[in-house]
Scaffold this active site. Structure first.
Site, PDB file in Angstrom:
ATOM      1  N   GLU A  23       0.850  -1.193   0.000  1.00 27.53           N
ATOM      2  CA  GLU A  23       0.000   0.000   0.000  1.00 27.53           C
ATOM      3  C   GLU A  23       0.889   1.247   0.000  1.00 27.53           C
ATOM      4  O   GLU A  23       2.050   1.191   0.429  1.00 27.53           O
ATOM      5  CB  GLU A  23      -0.887  -0.097   1.260  1.00 27.53           C
ATOM      6  CG  GLU A  23      -1.908   0.952   1.518  1.00 27.53           C
ATOM      7  CD  GLU A  23      -2.892   1.255   0.404  1.00 27.53           C
ATOM      8  OE1 GLU A  23      -2.450   1.685  -0.661  1.00 27.53           O
ATOM      9  OE2 GLU A  23      -4.114   1.130   0.645  1.00 27.53           O
ATOM     10  N   ASP A  24       0.368   2.345  -0.503  1.00 27.37           N
ATOM     11  CA  ASP A  24       1.160   3.579  -0.489  1.00 27.37           C
ATOM     12  C   ASP A  24       1.066   4.303   0.848  1.00 27.37           C
ATOM     13  O   ASP A  24       2.063   4.798   1.355  1.00 27.37           O
ATOM     14  CB  ASP A  24       0.748   4.520  -1.639  1.00 27.37           C
ATOM     15  CG  ASP A  24      -0.739   4.825  -1.644  1.00 27.37           C
ATOM     16  OD1 ASP A  24      -1.531   4.054  -1.058  1.00 27.37           O
ATOM     17  OD2 ASP A  24      -1.137   5.849  -2.234  1.00 27.37           O
ATOM     18  N   ASP A  73      -3.753   6.168   6.145  1.00 24.16           N
ATOM     19  CA  ASP A  73      -4.183   7.479   6.654  1.00 24.16           C
ATOM     20  C   ASP A  73      -5.056   7.213   7.888  1.00 24.16           C
ATOM     21  O   ASP A  73      -4.547   7.093   8.993  1.00 24.16           O
ATOM     22  CB  ASP A  73      -4.917   8.215   5.533  1.00 24.16           C
ATOM     23  CG  ASP A  73      -5.267   9.652   5.863  1.00 24.16           C
ATOM     24  OD1 ASP A  73      -5.295  10.007   7.055  1.00 24.16           O
ATOM     25  OD2 ASP A  73      -5.536  10.446   4.940  1.00 24.16           O
ATOM     26  N   PHE A 123      -1.621  16.916   3.534  1.00 31.99           N
ATOM     27  CA  PHE A 123      -2.096  16.229   2.332  1.00 31.99           C
ATOM     28  C   PHE A 123      -0.923  16.047   1.385  1.00 31.99           C
ATOM     29  O   PHE A 123      -0.411  17.000   0.821  1.00 31.99           O
ATOM     30  CB  PHE A 123      -3.237  16.990   1.652  1.00 31.99           C
ATOM     31  CG  PHE A 123      -4.081  16.069   0.822  1.00 31.99           C
ATOM     32  CD1 PHE A 123      -5.319  15.637   1.274  1.00 31.99           C
ATOM     33  CD2 PHE A 123      -3.606  15.570  -0.400  1.00 31.99           C
ATOM     34  CE1 PHE A 123      -6.076  14.741   0.522  1.00 31.99           C
ATOM     35  CE2 PHE A 123      -4.352  14.681  -1.151  1.00 31.99           C
ATOM     36  CZ  PHE A 123      -5.595  14.269  -0.687  1.00 31.99           C
ATOM     37  N   ARG A 147      -0.026  11.870  -9.577  1.00 28.43           N
ATOM     38  CA  ARG A 147       0.512  10.508  -9.505  1.00 28.43           C
ATOM     39  C   ARG A 147       1.826  10.410 -10.277  1.00 28.43           C
ATOM     40  O   ARG A 147       2.664   9.563  -9.976  1.00 28.43           O
ATOM     41  CB  ARG A 147      -0.488   9.495 -10.072  1.00 28.43           C
ATOM     42  CG  ARG A 147      -1.768   9.329  -9.259  1.00 28.43           C
ATOM     43  CD  ARG A 147      -2.456   8.017  -9.624  1.00 28.43           C
ATOM     44  NE  ARG A 147      -3.874   8.000  -9.310  1.00 28.43           N
ATOM     45  CZ  ARG A 147      -4.396   7.583  -8.160  1.00 28.43           C
ATOM     46  NH1 ARG A 147      -3.611   7.179  -7.183  1.00 28.43           N
ATOM     47  NH2 ARG A 147      -5.700   7.587  -7.962  1.00 28.43           N
TER      48      ARG A 147
HETATM   49  C1  PRP Z   1      -5.892   6.151  -0.682  1.00 27.68           C
HETATM   50  C2  PRP Z   1      -4.556   5.498  -0.390  1.00 27.68           C
HETATM   51  C3  PRP Z   1      -4.931   4.355   0.506  1.00 27.68           C
HETATM   52  C4  PRP Z   1      -6.096   4.911   1.302  1.00 27.68           C
HETATM   53  C5  PRP Z   1      -5.637   5.364   2.653  1.00 27.68           C
HETATM   54  O1  PRP Z   1      -6.528   5.421  -1.706  1.00 27.68           O
HETATM   55  O2  PRP Z   1      -3.964   5.038  -1.587  1.00 27.68           O
HETATM   56  O3  PRP Z   1      -5.338   3.232  -0.248  1.00 27.68           O
HETATM   57  O4  PRP Z   1      -6.604   6.033   0.553  1.00 27.68           O
HETATM   58  O5  PRP Z   1      -6.669   6.005   3.353  1.00 27.68           O
HETATM   59  P1  PRP Z   1      -7.304   5.454   4.705  1.00 27.68           P
HETATM   60  O6  PRP Z   1      -6.201   4.860   5.540  1.00 27.68           O
HETATM   61  O7  PRP Z   1      -7.889   6.674   5.346  1.00 27.68           O
HETATM   62  O8  PRP Z   1      -8.351   4.454   4.356  1.00 27.68           O
HETATM   63  P2  PRP Z   1      -7.771   5.990  -2.528  1.00 27.68           P
HETATM   64  O9  PRP Z   1      -9.024   5.466  -1.943  1.00 27.68           O
HETATM   65  O10 PRP Z   1      -7.630   7.471  -2.667  1.00 27.68           O
HETATM   66  O11 PRP Z   1      -7.612   5.299  -3.957  1.00 27.68           O
HETATM   67  P3  PRP Z   1      -6.326   5.380  -4.928  1.00 27.68           P
HETATM   68  O12 PRP Z   1      -5.274   4.503  -4.321  1.00 27.68           O
HETATM   69  O13 PRP Z   1      -6.824   4.840  -6.230  1.00 27.68           O
HETATM   70  O14 PRP Z   1      -5.902   6.807  -5.013  1.00 27.68           O
HETATM   71 MG    MG Z   2      -6.555   8.460  -3.962  1.00 30.01          MG
HETATM   72 MN    MN Z   3      -5.184   3.590  -2.427  1.00 32.14          MN
END
Ligand code: PRP
Ligand code: MG
Ligand code: MN
Length: 196
Positions: A111-112, A115, A164, A177
């Site tokens: 995962e990236d 949050d 952010f 991205r």
């Molecule tokens: C973002 C990020 C994580 C998640 C973290 O994904 O890449 O997957 O939110 O947030 P959290 O810990 O509050 O749940 P997003 O839903 O934006 O989709 P993406 O990866 O396609 O940008």
């Molecule tokens: Mg996202």
């Molecule tokens: Mn994500």
């Protein structure tokens, strides 16, 4: 920072080179702690760049010291929806049949960013139902925020402040991205978008 984003980010939080150095160390830690074949699961979209570079580094380790862990690569699209709490706010792209493939396997989820932790906890709940042999999670970033549900992944790249951040596959409304560094978004960019 490329010209097309120069006015939209306020600072570079983690330069690309620093990210790459950290990923080398994470690759070593993961390989040292893994036995047997590993199913590496990329959480799309944000996880794709870290996933690609991490797999690359694991492959380099093999060439350097013969460390051999067999990898298979999987991709899961996970999307969290802030306004939808009825479905837990998380949608997973794999069908039940596809998820069943993970039964008895050693999974490494990539995962990236963690949050609030909501996305990962929901994903792990769902994966637990198919009874993998083991599940470990690596996230390049974990945000230090009061909104956190307390979830901490097994392997973390960097703990970051409650700002952010974008770049290195992390987006804001699908922008940024394609930025190499992890940057803090400028206040004006965010305000302009939030009122649209
Ligand atoms: C973002 C990020 C994580 C998640 C973290 O994904 O890449 O997957 O939110 O947030 P959290 O810990 O509050 O749940 P997003 O839903 O934006 O989709 P993406 O990866 O396609 O940008
Ligand atoms: Mg996202
Ligand atoms: Mn994500």
């Amino acid at each position: 920072v490329p010209d097309h984003y120069e006015e939209d980010v306020s600072s570079i939080l983690i330069p690309h080179g620093v990210i790459m150095d950290r990923i080398k160390k994470l690759a070593r830690m993961i390989v040292d702690n893994s036995q047997g074949p590993l199913v590496v699961c990329c959480v799309l979209k944000g996880g794709h760049q870290y996933f690609a570079d991490l797999v690359d580094e694991i492959k380099k380790l093999r060439r350097i010291n013969g460390t051999s862990v067999q990898l298979s690569l999987e991709f899961i699209r996970v999307k969290s929806y802030m306004n939808d709490t009825s479905s837990g706010g998380v949608k997973i792209s794999l069908t039940d049949a596809e998820l069943q493939e993970f039964k008895g396997k050693n999974l490494l989820i990539v995962e990236d960013i963690i949050d609030t932790g909501a996305t990962m906890v929901k994903l792990l709940d769902r994966l637990a139902l198919v009874e993998p042999k083991s599940v470990r999670v690596t996230s390049l970033l974990i945000k230090k925020t009061y909104r956190s549900n307390g979830y901490i992944p097994d392997y973390v790249g960097f703990a970051i402040p409650d700002a952010f951040v974008v770049g290195y596959a992390l987006d804001y409304n699908e922008y940024f991205r394609d930025l190499d560094h992890i940057c803090v978004i400028s206040v004006s960019f965010k305000i302009i978008w939030d009122v649209i």
